[in-house]
Scaffold this motif. Sequence first.
Motif, short mmCIF file in Angstrom:
data_model
loop_
_atom_site.label_atom_id
_atom_site.label_comp_id
_atom_site.label_asym_id
_atom_site.label_seq_id
_atom_site.Cartn_x
_atom_site.Cartn_y
_atom_site.Cartn_z
N PHE A 477 -36.36 -10.34 29.72
CA PHE A 477 -36.73 -11.02 31.11
C PHE A 477 -36.98 -9.94 31.97
O PHE A 477 -36.58 -8.62 31.99
N LEU A 478 -38.13 -10.12 32.83
CA LEU A 478 -38.60 -9.25 33.90
C LEU A 478 -38.14 -9.85 35.29
O LEU A 478 -38.52 -10.97 35.54
N SER A 485 -38.09 -12.65 48.24
CA SER A 485 -37.55 -13.69 46.91
C SER A 485 -37.57 -12.59 46.02
O SER A 485 -38.39 -11.72 45.58
N CYS A 486 -36.98 -13.40 44.88
CA CYS A 486 -36.79 -12.63 43.57
C CYS A 486 -37.34 -13.78 42.41
O CYS A 486 -36.75 -15.12 42.89
N CYS A 487 -37.64 -13.40 41.50
CA CYS A 487 -37.73 -14.45 40.25
C CYS A 487 -37.57 -13.69 38.97
O CYS A 487 -37.63 -12.51 38.95
N MET A 488 -37.28 -14.68 37.89
CA MET A 488 -36.99 -14.02 36.29
C MET A 488 -38.16 -14.51 35.74
O MET A 488 -38.50 -15.82 35.45
N VAL A 489 -39.03 -13.75 34.91
CA VAL A 489 -39.90 -14.15 33.82
C VAL A 489 -39.34 -13.89 32.64
O VAL A 489 -38.90 -12.96 32.32
N ALA A 490 -39.70 -14.82 31.96
CA ALA A 490 -39.28 -14.90 30.26
C ALA A 490 -40.44 -14.19 29.52
O ALA A 490 -41.50 -14.94 29.61
N LEU A 491 -40.34 -13.00 29.10
CA LEU A 491 -41.55 -12.27 28.53
C LEU A 491 -41.99 -12.88 27.09
O LEU A 491 -43.20 -12.93 26.94
N GLN A 612 -44.12 -1.95 29.07
CA GLN A 612 -44.78 -3.23 28.01
C GLN A 612 -44.52 -4.23 28.89
O GLN A 612 -45.61 -5.12 28.88
N ALA A 613 -43.65 -4.87 29.64
CA ALA A 613 -43.43 -5.84 30.75
C ALA A 613 -44.35 -5.79 31.72
O ALA A 613 -45.05 -6.91 31.71
N ILE A 614 -44.62 -4.56 32.29
CA ILE A 614 -45.66 -4.86 33.27
C ILE A 614 -47.15 -4.96 32.78
O ILE A 614 -47.93 -6.07 33.30
N GLN A 615 -47.27 -4.49 31.62
CA GLN A 615 -48.71 -4.85 31.16
C GLN A 615 -48.61 -6.17 30.60
O GLN A 615 -49.94 -6.75 30.93
N ARG A 633 -40.78 -23.98 34.30
CA ARG A 633 -39.55 -23.31 34.11
C ARG A 633 -39.18 -22.50 33.01
O ARG A 633 -38.20 -21.71 32.88
N ALA A 634 -39.85 -22.74 31.80
CA ALA A 634 -39.75 -21.84 30.55
C ALA A 634 -40.40 -20.54 30.82
O ALA A 634 -39.82 -19.66 29.92
N PHE A 635 -41.32 -20.40 31.93
CA PHE A 635 -41.85 -19.22 31.93
C PHE A 635 -41.42 -18.37 33.18
O PHE A 635 -40.97 -17.18 33.07
#
Length: 650
Positions: A477-478, A485-491, A612-615, A633-635
């Motif tokens: 997760f990123l 604000s902040c968010c979490m991304v499922a890679l 890798q996550a940034i790319q 929400r899965a993303f």
Amino acid sequence: MTIKILPARLANQIAAGEVVERPASVVKELVENSLDSGATRIDVDIEKGGAKLIRVRDNGHGIEKDELTLALSRHATSKIHTLDDLEAIISLGFRGEALASISSVSRLSLTSRPVTQDEAWLAYSEGRDMAVQLQPAAHPIGTTVEVLDLFFNTPARRKFLRTEKTEFTHIEEVLKRIALSRFDVTIFLKHNGKMVRQYRAAQTEQQKEKRIAAVCGQQFVRHMLKVELEHQGLILHGWISTPEGARQQSDLQYCYVNGRMMKDKLINHAIRQSYERSLNPDQYAAYVLYIELDPRQVDVNVHPAKHEVRFHQARLVHDFIYQAISSALAQGQHIDEPEVSRSAFHHQNPDDTSEPAKLSPQLLNAIDNTPSYPGRASSGHARDSIRENTPTQLWQPQNRRSVSAAGGGISDQRHQTKATSLKEAKIYQQLMSVSHDVSDESSSPAEQHDIPQVSDRMESGAVMALGKAVAVIQGQFLLMSSGTSCCMVALGRANHLKLQKQLDATSQPRKGQPLLVPLSLKLTHEQLSCAISCQDVFLRLGIELKKRSTDTLMVMSVPQPLRQQNLQQLIPDLVSYASCLNPNDPSAALACMTEWLADYANTVQSDYTLSQAIQLIAEVEQLYFEQLPLDDRAFVRPVDFSATITAFNS
């Protein structure tokens, strides 16, 4: 079998296989020797496309009598003497193999006179025996090398020579490249006694432009932009074509590293990436570019013919070239670049009306730790958006421009276009903007970003933008911040979305990449029938299938995202899945197959690094171009720090 030292003539002929590919290779080696000797004039005489005669005469320093025999010996050179010299090569030649290798497959004579001698001497070497004979000769200060009857003693090599016209065309191309590398040297070329090319020494910009026109044509000169950029000893300068000057083939692409002719994949990739938003896939940029850097930062001894180099800081060089050319195109108002959106790479304050920096210090500091800029597969929305909101005159092609990426100035020799309104100036500024804030992996997340307070958007559960990358959580997760604000991304889901967009053929068919060897598959009668009936849908996805027999199917091409998959298993599974779909609804079948392929090709990774996550996120952002599924929400999900903050305050 016993181990033996190879005879000298056999070793030289083996080396000749690397150095002497064709007559043009001989011309290249001899002319480069002339340049290394300090010559300001080089005369090249060719007969029968080089198979009969190659004569190169220069006015360089010359070779002393006592060293003529040594000059024809293998691994004999005046250009390097120690290991330190090898690690910082500034000459074009350095191995000392060229003359020995050429003399082993021809009748070679070397005549030279240095300024310290009153008379010239001729060294003659012929074929197998490699015996060198010396005799006095008449010759001005400088050197002449004559190569007669190339491959006379290696008939197997000689029969592979092409026609006289073809071989001479290759020689012309070599001299074109050399002419562009040394404007200060006069080069004359004759073929069968007739003067074919005259490149006179160029000192002024007008004279240089004349030589460029002689090599690249007037069409290139009319549409060329000048590029100049320097940073910490890394220099890029030269000329690039505007999109209006694009060509249908890659025949006008000249690149030099420290004066050496080069066809390097890393350089080509950076240049191609700079143009990808302004050229069609079937168009090619034209350019004459010079890269200069510390010789210790580049290894030129990685290819037998020295066509490729290896940079010690490849990422820095790649992104430096990308930045320079992208900035030049933007400043020349030729790049289809929209207002820089907030992403893992780009951060721009929309209220900032100051002149943007041409090369962000943050970008340069982070350049070794961040991935290169990924290409956007679809730039149509960006192009349309820019053209709809930009005054017409900003997009009118200029006849002649000189753009400096370092200074940011645009000088038009005939006329200049100025933005006359605040709106025009702002749009123009947006077009010229570059990255301002790239995260540096070398610093900790706490140093890079302040943890924001809980915002109204977070409390409402809506994610409006991804923002900047902060840290990777549990390898999958990123954590990203945007404003307050902040968010979490499922890679894993991000990678699925990337594949889905890369495979999406709704608006236009995907382009398949042909397999080097077509794959033959044995299928059941039902599977084969389904593959044929769904052939149009498969073709739209970039998958080309051909029926070979009653039970055999040939896979001819697949789209790029599927190239690394096990096609032996994927294609039968895909055909079986397609048999379950409604054949009367091609659109629905296409959507289902796209989703199925994205699921199939999606590789689950549990140890993403920050780079890798940034790319990955940058690729997804650019593929979707401001149409990210932020409600998925899965993303992506908002992150609420209220419980942690409450704990701190308690």
